[in-house]
Write an enzyme that holds these catalytic residues in place. Sequence first.
Site, PDB file in Angstrom:
ATOM      1  N   ASP A  39      -5.107  -2.835   0.111  1.00 44.66           N
ATOM      2  CA  ASP A  39      -5.081  -2.031   1.330  1.00 44.66           C
ATOM      3  C   ASP A  39      -5.314  -0.566   0.972  1.00 44.66           C
ATOM      4  O   ASP A  39      -5.127  -0.156  -0.181  1.00 44.66           O
ATOM      5  CB  ASP A  39      -3.760  -2.205   2.072  1.00 44.66           C
ATOM      6  N   GLU A  49       0.715  -1.694   0.630  1.00 43.47           N
ATOM      7  CA  GLU A  49       1.337  -0.653  -0.197  1.00 43.47           C
ATOM      8  C   GLU A  49       1.252   0.715   0.457  1.00 43.47           C
ATOM      9  O   GLU A  49       2.219   1.482   0.460  1.00 43.47           O
ATOM     10  CB  GLU A  49       0.665  -0.621  -1.579  1.00 43.47           C
TER      11      GLU A  49
END
Length: 502
Positions: free
Chosen positions: A143, A205
């Site tokens: 991500d 994250e």
Amino acid sequence: MTTQARKPSPADLASKAPKGAAPSTGKASPASSSNGGTSKGGTTKGATAKGGSDQALAGRVAAEMARTKKDLATLVSFKSVHDARQFPPEECRKAAQFVADAFKELGFADARLEETPDGSNAVVGLRPGPPGAPTVLLYCHYDVQPPLDDAAWQTPPFELTEKDGRWYGRGAADCKGNIAMHLTALRALGDDIPVTLRLVAEGSEEQGTGGLEEYVPQNPDVLRADAILVCDTGNAAVGVPTLTTTLRGVANVVVEVRSLKGEVHSGMFGGPAPDALGALIAMLASLRDADGGTAVDGLAHDQVWDGEAYDARQFREDAGVLDGVDLVAGGEVADLVWARPAVTVLGIDCPPVVGSTAAVPAVARARVSLRVPPGMDAPDALDKLVAHLKAHAPWNVQLAFEPEQSGNPFKPAMGGPAYGALREALEEAYGRPMTTVGQGGSIPLCTIFQQTFPDAEIALMGVEEPKCLIHAPNESVDPGEIEHMALAEALFLRKYAAAKNG
């Protein structure tokens, strides 16, 4: 664009630098050319029957760089921001599936998507090694941060673009460049991987919603390892091999201030009417002392960093500080970024300038972030931050707080066989001594790994360096860093297996 002579790649260093040679001080660039070609890796008389010498390994890494660029271009094309308010969730799922498929091709037969408690998917997998071999966990995240202002980008944020020898795109460094690095290292090793490998690629994250932090202790056997490579940091500068030895933690909160039932005319009521935005500004200003340093009531802010220094001139360049603008006073740069708490106002909700009216604001909100140094407890720091804001709110305005996921600071134990092997691998890959630094950023997962796997050695490394501008517009990666770090990782797996097996 001015064409410059190519600087040494890992293959060059392996073939030209004798043992004990003085370290190179030149900036390393990739073996791949601007048209996607690669430099030829040399061969060696000392090649072993299985995987060949370290020189041959460097050549194979260099030969993989064209594919590395293609993989990274695909990864960057996925708008994998884990926030459905900004991008479709399908973008994250496509990125996760690409990662799973890529590692499945490399022997992670069970590579799969595992849903975590925050709804994000982690990619996990296992590649068995020889009997009795140590286990190494490879960490990364797919991500990315949102691109912020598209107009501020000099290249399309979700299209990998080569410019002045660097590859630009959101996530090119943080952290998709590290995914590409893992793939390059493993492809260069081929079938000659002397350890058991586990993989975890996180899917949330950057949003800090804690999905993987909850998944790890609930599923320890999926990720259990002797050594964990957290590849989400990087080098002190391009060409300078670096391990990160401390991380600051993080404690974020959203504060809302309400003062009126609704906005009222500033001409008729301005003066005695409590201004919610004005109250918020006063509260936020109280978080800094007269020099501008962080000053949260009850939190120490006089700690001193005892490791490598951070030159102030270099920091100005790395941070892009404008000419004539002073740095915040109160200590050495390393003290302020690695050893002390640091408060930042990440965002404010209030009437925008364009479209604003002559009215007293009734409500205002801010997202406040507190970076927490080693030796300080993040939940306690968050409590003190909230208490400080309450104590400094004027006019008895109404307050509401929304605490976000907090993460404690991290300092790994060093001195084990993994650290020794990693130091050797980094110095061999770069042809110069390794250094260590602290990191002002936070990776809450590291403390979870430390708590869940107390006997594991945890090392932080990666392809990032200050010029990458992670989290900002115009993020980029130096492909030479991907190449050198891929070689270092491949060398590490060999050296660590040898060290553990005696």
